[in-house]
Design a protein around this motif. Structure first.
Motif, PDB file in Angstrom:
ATOM      1  N   SER A   1      47.389  39.069  48.440  1.00 48.56           N
ATOM      2  CA  SER A   1      48.830  38.853  48.274  1.00 48.56           C
ATOM      3  C   SER A   1      49.365  39.481  46.986  1.00 48.56           C
ATOM      4  O   SER A   1      50.577  39.632  46.832  1.00 48.56           O
ATOM      5  N   ALA A   2      48.496  39.831  46.055  1.00 51.86           N
ATOM      6  CA  ALA A   2      48.909  40.461  44.798  1.00 51.86           C
ATOM      7  C   ALA A   2      47.821  41.417  44.330  1.00 51.86           C
ATOM      8  O   ALA A   2      47.261  41.254  43.244  1.00 51.86           O
ATOM      9  N   PRO A   3      47.495  42.460  45.127  1.00 49.89           N
ATOM     10  CA  PRO A   3      46.357  43.319  44.785  1.00 49.89           C
ATOM     11  C   PRO A   3      46.555  44.118  43.517  1.00 49.89           C
ATOM     12  O   PRO A   3      45.612  44.331  42.758  1.00 49.89           O
ATOM     13  N   ASN A   4      47.797  44.594  43.250  1.00 49.00           N
ATOM     14  CA  ASN A   4      48.028  45.397  42.045  1.00 49.00           C
ATOM     15  C   ASN A   4      47.789  44.580  40.785  1.00 49.00           C
ATOM     16  O   ASN A   4      47.131  45.030  39.846  1.00 49.00           O
ATOM     17  N   LEU A   5      48.331  43.369  40.761  1.00 50.59           N
ATOM     18  CA  LEU A   5      48.167  42.502  39.598  1.00 50.59           C
ATOM     19  C   LEU A   5      46.696  42.157  39.378  1.00 50.59           C
ATOM     20  O   LEU A   5      46.165  42.308  38.275  1.00 50.59           O
ATOM     21  N   ALA A   6      46.026  41.709  40.429  1.00 50.72           N
ATOM     22  CA  ALA A   6      44.640  41.287  40.283  1.00 50.72           C
ATOM     23  C   ALA A   6      43.733  42.453  39.904  1.00 50.72           C
ATOM     24  O   ALA A   6      42.847  42.311  39.060  1.00 50.72           O
ATOM     25  N   SER A   7      43.955  43.608  40.520  1.00 52.93           N
ATOM     26  CA  SER A   7      43.141  44.774  40.211  1.00 52.93           C
ATOM     27  C   SER A   7      43.341  45.213  38.762  1.00 52.93           C
ATOM     28  O   SER A   7      42.396  45.612  38.082  1.00 52.93           O
ATOM     29  N   THR A   8      44.572  45.120  38.278  1.00 51.01           N
ATOM     30  CA  THR A   8      44.858  45.462  36.885  1.00 51.01           C
ATOM     31  C   THR A   8      44.192  44.474  35.938  1.00 51.01           C
ATOM     32  O   THR A   8      43.561  44.857  34.946  1.00 51.01           O
ATOM     33  N   LEU A   9      44.318  43.186  36.236  1.00 53.81           N
ATOM     34  CA  LEU A   9      43.696  42.172  35.385  1.00 53.81           C
ATOM     35  C   LEU A   9      42.179  42.298  35.396  1.00 53.81           C
ATOM     36  O   LEU A   9      41.517  41.978  34.401  1.00 53.81           O
ATOM     37  N   ASN A  10      41.612  42.772  36.503  1.00 62.08           N
ATOM     38  CA  ASN A  10      40.170  42.927  36.572  1.00 62.08           C
ATOM     39  C   ASN A  10      39.680  44.001  35.608  1.00 62.08           C
ATOM     40  O   ASN A  10      38.557  43.932  35.104  1.00 62.08           O
ATOM     41  N   GLN A  11      40.508  45.003  35.333  1.00 65.18           N
ATOM     42  CA  GLN A  11      40.141  45.998  34.329  1.00 65.18           C
ATOM     43  C   GLN A  11      40.091  45.371  32.937  1.00 65.18           C
ATOM     44  O   GLN A  11      39.227  45.699  32.118  1.00 65.18           O
ATOM     45  N   GLY A  12      41.029  44.449  32.688  1.00 68.31           N
ATOM     46  CA  GLY A  12      40.946  43.690  31.447  1.00 68.31           C
ATOM     47  C   GLY A  12      39.688  42.843  31.401  1.00 68.31           C
ATOM     48  O   GLY A  12      39.064  42.688  30.345  1.00 68.31           O
ATOM     49  N   ALA A  13      39.279  42.332  32.568  1.00 74.95           N
ATOM     50  CA  ALA A  13      38.052  41.522  32.636  1.00 74.95           C
ATOM     51  C   ALA A  13      36.829  42.360  32.282  1.00 74.95           C
ATOM     52  O   ALA A  13      35.944  41.913  31.539  1.00 74.95           O
TER      53      ALA A  13
ATOM     54  N   LEU B   1      32.811  45.176  43.054  1.00 72.95           N
ATOM     55  CA  LEU B   1      33.581  44.174  42.311  1.00 72.95           C
ATOM     56  C   LEU B   1      35.073  44.471  42.353  1.00 72.95           C
ATOM     57  O   LEU B   1      35.898  43.568  42.522  1.00 72.95           O
ATOM     58  N   GLN B   2      35.438  45.744  42.192  1.00 70.56           N
ATOM     59  CA  GLN B   2      36.858  46.101  42.210  1.00 70.56           C
ATOM     60  C   GLN B   2      37.459  45.850  43.590  1.00 70.56           C
ATOM     61  O   GLN B   2      38.565  45.318  43.716  1.00 70.56           O
ATOM     62  N   LEU B   3      36.722  46.231  44.640  1.00 73.67           N
ATOM     63  CA  LEU B   3      37.215  45.991  45.992  1.00 73.67           C
ATOM     64  C   LEU B   3      37.239  44.498  46.302  1.00 73.67           C
ATOM     65  O   LEU B   3      38.128  44.023  47.016  1.00 73.67           O
ATOM     66  N   ARG B   4      36.288  43.765  45.774  1.00 75.47           N
ATOM     67  CA  ARG B   4      36.250  42.319  45.988  1.00 75.47           C
ATOM     68  C   ARG B   4      37.513  41.662  45.452  1.00 75.47           C
ATOM     69  O   ARG B   4      38.107  40.788  46.103  1.00 75.47           O
ATOM     70  N   VAL B   5      37.951  42.094  44.285  1.00 73.49           N
ATOM     71  CA  VAL B   5      39.176  41.548  43.705  1.00 73.49           C
ATOM     72  C   VAL B   5      40.376  41.904  44.568  1.00 73.49           C
ATOM     73  O   VAL B   5      41.245  41.065  44.844  1.00 73.49           O
ATOM     74  N   VAL B   6      40.453  43.157  45.018  1.00 73.62           N
ATOM     75  CA  VAL B   6      41.563  43.585  45.868  1.00 73.62           C
ATOM     76  C   VAL B   6      41.576  42.791  47.170  1.00 73.62           C
ATOM     77  O   VAL B   6      42.631  42.380  47.665  1.00 73.62           O
ATOM     78  N   ASP B   7      40.404  42.553  47.752  1.00 72.73           N
ATOM     79  CA  ASP B   7      40.312  41.815  49.010  1.00 72.73           C
ATOM     80  C   ASP B   7      40.711  40.353  48.856  1.00 72.73           C
ATOM     81  O   ASP B   7      41.452  39.807  49.669  1.00 72.73           O
ATOM     82  N   THR B   8      40.175  39.712  47.816  1.00 77.75           N
ATOM     83  CA  THR B   8      40.438  38.279  47.665  1.00 77.75           C
ATOM     84  C   THR B   8      41.862  37.998  47.207  1.00 77.75           C
ATOM     85  O   THR B   8      42.414  36.943  47.496  1.00 77.75           O
ATOM     86  N   ALA B   9      42.470  38.949  46.485  1.00 68.56           N
ATOM     87  CA  ALA B   9      43.849  38.782  46.004  1.00 68.56           C
ATOM     88  C   ALA B   9      44.791  39.627  46.848  1.00 68.56           C
ATOM     89  O   ALA B   9      45.618  40.364  46.328  1.00 68.56           O
TER      90      ALA B   9
END
Length: 424
Positions: A354-366, A344-352
């Protein structure tokens, strides 16, 4: 004079020259893949400290409540307060750390972690302890979010999920070692001593990050408001939604695992402690397994793990009535529950991308939003008459939703059986 017969055969000479030009060792192909960089260890140590301070409060609730003169339910809100701090801190820290060098950001976040735990150890009142917990939680989402991207960037592409899993191994080990040890220490020397011990772990992580983490980690710079637009991508939204629901599925059952094992399985308090330790071992094994599977086939691994997870949770309704089958189910459940985290964490990094740091950080909030939702859904189910024995069916229902969203996301990708190299 060198004779013609002393020269190596032409094909052999040709291969030797090519090997020299490529700086290729004759034995390089027999050694195997290069080991994971030592810098990942610093991220794992930090994850261990963060995981310990997040969960250890559960074992210290009676001591904290008695010392600060509040009820145990009020003390339990310290868990909710931390989760809320992670959810709030995710977008806030993503904005504040945008564009900063990654090493400086991670060491700065660990400094905030140390300060927050010092404040927890010194807090003279419940309100100040709650505030200190929220301060500590602020670094949680940003550290795991940015740390996941850093871990993935430190290794070859085909090992990115394993690198993320290695960092998250610190979080799972916190459940196996940190929480039991911290609880025992707090019961022996007082709950404040546990937070002082976590401060020591924080200092060790801070030093490890300074020494082991490279300074020239590449990063993509961009305007933060522009990066937030990545959330409009359906695949990014789906990945985060799956994270929320998977976490809710886990915590809808795990939050109430002690009364379930006590009233349904009829375990003693001592046996329940051992059962939770076994569950933590499963989490650790599942985390590493999930990393390997995600590097092999990301979405098929996620979908397959969810299918088996649904079956195991349904089986838990039956096995929970007997100790040995219940323990076996707990172990397998732990493996499956955390085998989906690295994908799941890698999926977020892959799909985002263009903004992996932001999306990966928000995923922790998720993930933490899912924690809170799961605990609430479980409470609602129990309040409306669901027996503890049948509580795993709530996890089944939530996992089915996560499975449906995962299949939808995979179909939107195209071919389901894409490898890590084919994805990138």
């Amino acid at each position: 004079m060198i004779s013609h017969t002393s020269l190596p055969p032409a094909p052999l000479l040709h291969r030797s020259i090519k090997r020299i030009l490529r700086a290729e060792s004759p034995v390089s192909k027999t050694i195997g893949p290069p080991p994971m960089p030592l810098s990942l260890l610093s991220l794992a140590v930090a994850a261990f400290g963060i995981g310990t301070t997040e969960f250890v409060i559960m074992g210290l609730l009676p001591d904290v409540a008695r010392d600060l003169g509040v009820s145990i339910p009020d003390a339990g809100l310290l868990v909710s307060g931390y989760a809320l701090g992670v959810v709030i801190g995710a977008p806030l820290l993503a904005i504040l750390t945008n564009g900063l060098p990654r090493k400086a950001t991670l060491t700065g976040l660990m400094g905030l972690f140390i300060i927050g735990n010092v404040l927890c150890a010194l807090a003279p009142s419940y309100d100040l302890l709650m505030a200190a917990r929220i301060v500590t939680a602020f670094c949680h989402a940003a550290f795991f979010g940015i740390g996941s991207v850093v871990a993935a960037d430190l290794v070859p592409r085909q090992k990115r999920a394993q690198a993320i899993a290695l960092m998250f191994a610190g979080l799972t080990l916190a459940n196996v070692l940190g929480v039991p040890a911290g609880t025992a220490l707090g019961q022996w020397l007082g709950w404040r001593s546990t937070f002082w011990a976590v401060v020591g772990i924080g200092f060790a992580a801070f030093i490890a990050l300074l020494i082991l983490l490279p300074s020239n980690i590449p990063m993509k710079k961009g305007r933060i408001l522009t990066e937030f637009r990545v959330l409009k991508d359906p695949q990014v939204f789906l990945a985060m939604a799956i994270s929320v629901i998977c976490s809710a599925s886990l915590f809808a059952v795990f939050t109430y695992i002690s009364p379930l094992l006590s009233t349904v399985t009829h375990m003693s308090p001592h046996a329940i402690t051992g059962a939770l330790l076994l569950f933590g071992v499963g989490l650790t094994a599942g985390n590493m397994l999930g990393g390997k599977l995600a590097d092999w086939r990301l979405m098929p691994s996620l979908i397959g793990a969810l299918v088996v997870l649904i079956a195991v949770l349904a089986l838990f309704v039956v096995t929970s009535t007997s100790m040995i089958p219940a323990l076996a189910t707990l172990l397998v459940w732990g493996v499956l529950a955390f085998s989906i985290i690295p994908p799941l964490q890698l999926r977020v990094v892959d799909t985002a991308h263009s903004a992996p740091n932001l999306a990966s950080t928000l995923n922790q909030g998720a993930f933490n939003l899912g924690n809170a939702i799961g605990a609430w859904v479980g409470a609602v189910a129990i309040t409306h008459g669901i027996a503890y024995q049948h509580l795993p069916l709530v996890g089944v229902a939530l996992s089915c939703v996560a499975l449906a969203l995962s299949i939808l996301s995979a179909k939107m990708d195209g071919p389901l059986l894409a490898t890590a190299e084919e994805r990138g």
